[in-house]
Motif scaffolding. Sequence first.
Motif, PDB file in Angstrom:
ATOM      1  N   PRO A  38       0.821  -1.231   0.000  1.00 59.31           N
ATOM      2  CA  PRO A  38       0.000   0.000   0.000  1.00 59.31           C
ATOM      3  C   PRO A  38       0.848   1.271   0.000  1.00 59.31           C
ATOM      4  O   PRO A  38       0.489   2.261  -0.652  1.00 59.31           O
ATOM      5  CB  PRO A  38      -0.829  -0.129   1.286  1.00 59.31           C
ATOM      6  N   ALA A  39       1.955   1.273   0.703  1.00 59.57           N
ATOM      7  CA  ALA A  39       2.805   2.474   0.746  1.00 59.57           C
ATOM      8  C   ALA A  39       3.425   2.744  -0.626  1.00 59.57           C
ATOM      9  O   ALA A  39       3.523   3.899  -1.067  1.00 59.57           O
ATOM     10  CB  ALA A  39       3.899   2.309   1.798  1.00 59.57           C
ATOM     11  N   VAL A  40       3.837   1.693  -1.305  1.00 59.31           N
ATOM     12  CA  VAL A  40       4.443   1.865  -2.633  1.00 59.31           C
ATOM     13  C   VAL A  40       3.390   2.355  -3.629  1.00 59.31           C
ATOM     14  O   VAL A  40       3.635   3.251  -4.447  1.00 59.31           O
ATOM     15  CB  VAL A  40       5.093   0.541  -3.096  1.00 59.31           C
ATOM     16  N   LEU A  41       2.184   1.799  -3.521  1.00 66.40           N
ATOM     17  CA  LEU A  41       1.106   2.262  -4.403  1.00 66.40           C
ATOM     18  C   LEU A  41       0.771   3.722  -4.130  1.00 66.40           C
ATOM     19  O   LEU A  41       0.531   4.504  -5.059  1.00 66.40           O
ATOM     20  CB  LEU A  41      -0.138   1.386  -4.209  1.00 66.40           C
ATOM     21  N   ALA A  42       0.745   4.103  -2.852  1.00 70.38           N
ATOM     22  CA  ALA A  42       0.468   5.507  -2.503  1.00 70.38           C
ATOM     23  C   ALA A  42       1.554   6.408  -3.081  1.00 70.38           C
ATOM     24  O   ALA A  42       1.271   7.502  -3.583  1.00 70.38           O
ATOM     25  CB  ALA A  42       0.387   5.669  -0.987  1.00 70.38           C
ATOM     26  N   ALA A  43       2.799   5.959  -3.037  1.00 73.39           N
ATOM     27  CA  ALA A  43       3.896   6.768  -3.566  1.00 73.39           C
ATOM     28  C   ALA A  43       3.696   7.031  -5.056  1.00 73.39           C
ATOM     29  O   ALA A  43       3.801   8.169  -5.525  1.00 73.39           O
ATOM     30  CB  ALA A  43       5.230   6.071  -3.320  1.00 73.39           C
ATOM     31  N   TYR A  44       3.401   5.986  -5.801  1.00 68.38           N
ATOM     32  CA  TYR A  44       3.306   6.153  -7.253  1.00 68.38           C
ATOM     33  C   TYR A  44       1.954   6.711  -7.695  1.00 68.38           C
ATOM     34  O   TYR A  44       1.715   6.881  -8.894  1.00 68.38           O
ATOM     35  CB  TYR A  44       3.686   4.853  -7.960  1.00 68.38           C
ATOM     36  N   ALA A  45       1.092   7.044  -6.718  1.00 69.61           N
ATOM     37  CA  ALA A  45      -0.114   7.828  -7.020  1.00 69.61           C
ATOM     38  C   ALA A  45       0.176   9.319  -6.854  1.00 69.61           C
ATOM     39  O   ALA A  45      -0.648  10.156  -7.218  1.00 69.61           O
ATOM     40  CB  ALA A  45      -1.257   7.401  -6.098  1.00 69.61           C
ATOM     41  N   ASP A  46       1.307   9.665  -6.266  1.00 70.74           N
ATOM     42  CA  ASP A  46       1.662  11.061  -5.992  1.00 70.74           C
ATOM     43  C   ASP A  46       2.210  11.717  -7.267  1.00 70.74           C
ATOM     44  O   ASP A  46       3.142  11.191  -7.887  1.00 70.74           O
ATOM     45  CB  ASP A  46       2.717  11.103  -4.880  1.00 70.74           C
ATOM     46  N   PRO A  47       1.670  12.870  -7.634  1.00 69.20           N
ATOM     47  CA  PRO A  47       2.114  13.502  -8.891  1.00 69.20           C
ATOM     48  C   PRO A  47       3.608  13.825  -8.919  1.00 69.20           C
ATOM     49  O   PRO A  47       4.247  13.700  -9.975  1.00 69.20           O
ATOM     50  CB  PRO A  47       1.274  14.790  -8.950  1.00 69.20           C
ATOM     51  N   ALA A  48       4.189  14.226  -7.786  1.00 68.30           N
ATOM     52  CA  ALA A  48       5.614  14.592  -7.806  1.00 68.30           C
ATOM     53  C   ALA A  48       6.484  13.343  -8.007  1.00 68.30           C
ATOM     54  O   ALA A  48       7.482  13.376  -8.748  1.00 68.30           O
ATOM     55  CB  ALA A  48       5.995  15.301  -6.506  1.00 68.30           C
ATOM     56  N   CYS A  54       9.120   9.216 -13.342  1.00 66.36           N
ATOM     57  CA  CYS A  54       8.621   8.877 -14.679  1.00 66.36           C
ATOM     58  C   CYS A  54       7.991   7.486 -14.729  1.00 66.36           C
ATOM     59  O   CYS A  54       8.278   6.691 -15.639  1.00 66.36           O
ATOM     60  CB  CYS A  54       9.739   8.966 -15.721  1.00 66.36           C
ATOM     61  N   ARG A  55       7.200   7.187 -13.703  1.00 66.02           N
ATOM     62  CA  ARG A  55       6.700   5.824 -13.596  1.00 66.02           C
ATOM     63  C   ARG A  55       5.344   5.827 -12.889  1.00 66.02           C
ATOM     64  O   ARG A  55       5.113   6.627 -11.986  1.00 66.02           O
ATOM     65  CB  ARG A  55       7.705   5.052 -12.747  1.00 66.02           C
ATOM     66  N   ALA A  56       4.457   4.928 -13.318  1.00 63.45           N
ATOM     67  CA  ALA A  56       3.227   4.649 -12.580  1.00 63.45           C
ATOM     68  C   ALA A  56       3.331   3.208 -12.094  1.00 63.45           C
ATOM     69  O   ALA A  56       4.275   2.500 -12.464  1.00 63.45           O
ATOM     70  CB  ALA A  56       2.023   4.809 -13.493  1.00 63.45           C
ATOM     71  N   MET A  57       2.423   2.778 -11.236  1.00 62.51           N
ATOM     72  CA  MET A  57       2.545   1.415 -10.724  1.00 62.51           C
ATOM     73  C   MET A  57       1.172   0.819 -10.416  1.00 62.51           C
ATOM     74  O   MET A  57       0.364   1.452  -9.728  1.00 62.51           O
ATOM     75  CB  MET A  57       3.407   1.422  -9.464  1.00 62.51           C
ATOM     76  N   THR A  58       0.911  -0.370 -10.931  1.00 60.29           N
ATOM     77  CA  THR A  58      -0.297  -1.112 -10.566  1.00 60.29           C
ATOM     78  C   THR A  58       0.017  -1.950  -9.325  1.00 60.29           C
ATOM     79  O   THR A  58       1.181  -2.083  -8.919  1.00 60.29           O
ATOM     80  CB  THR A  58      -0.715  -2.064 -11.697  1.00 60.29           C
TER      81      THR A  58
END
Length: 190
Positions: A38-48, A54-58
Motif C-alpha cells: 500500500p505504501a508503494v502504491l500511494a507513492a506512485y499515485a503522488d504527482p511529484a 517517470c513511472r506509474a505502478m499497478t
Amino acid sequence: MPLLTTPALAPGTLAGRPQPDLDAGDLLLRPWRPDDRPAVLAAYADPAIRRWHCRAMTGDEARDWLDSWPGRWRQETGAGWAITDGTAVLGQISLRAVDLPEAQAEVSYWVLPDARGRRVATRALSALTAFAFDRVGLHRVWLRHSTANPASCRVAERAGLAAEGTNRGAARHLDGWHDMHVHARLRTDT
Ligand SMILES: CC(C)(COP(=O)(O)OP(=O)(O)OC[C@H]1O[C@@H](n2cnc3c(N)ncnc32)[C@H](O)[C@@H]1OP(=O)(O)O)[C@@H](O)C(=O)NCCC(=O)NCCS
C-alpha cells in the motif's frame, strides 16, 4: 583484452551477508516487505513522484517491485530500503547501478507527501552513504536529478554529495529532455 586494474571490491561484498537495517536516529531503514505494497502504491499515485521517477505502478507491479529487491541484493546490482519511523513507511532509498569492481553506486529516493519537509530524505541519504562507505567499502556514491527539481538538489547537498556539474539533455521526462545535475560524495571526502 586483460584489464590492468584489479576489482576494487570482490564479488560477495554485498551478497555475502544479509541486507541489514540501517539506523538513522529516529528513522529506521529496513529491507522491503511484501506488506509494504500500500505504501508503494500511494507513492506512485503522488504527482511529484510520478513526475520525477517517470513511472506509474499497478498493484501487481508494486508486488513485483517489492519482490525484486532480495534478488538484486543477491546479484549485487542494487539494494533498496523502506525509510520508516519504526512503524510507518515514509519513503524509499536505494543503491542502483552497483558496480563493485569500480566501488561505486547511484542513489535514488522518494518521500511520501505527508512526510516531506522533515529532513527524512536528507537523514536517510546520510545513513545510506555512511553504510556504503564504512561497511561496504564503496569509493563513490552519486546521484543525479533534474535541474528543475531543487528539493532533490538540497537533499544531495545537505547530505554531503557535492554538485559536480550538469549533463545536458540527459534524461527524458514527460515534458521532454531535462538537464541533469550530478552530485557525488567520495569516501575520502571530509
Ligand atoms: C525530493 C524529496 C525526496 C525530498 O524529501 P524531504 O524528506 O522532504 O527532503 P528534506 O526535508 O530532507 O529536504 C528538502 C530540502 O529541499 C528544500 N525544498 C523543498 N521544496 C523545495 C523547492 N520547491 N525549492 C527549493 N527547495 C525546496 C527544503 O527546504 C529542504 O531544504 P533545507 O534542508 O535546506 O530546508 C521529496 O520532496 C520527494 O520525494 N519528491 C518527489 C520525488 C523526487 O523528487 N525524488 C527525487 C528524484 S531525483
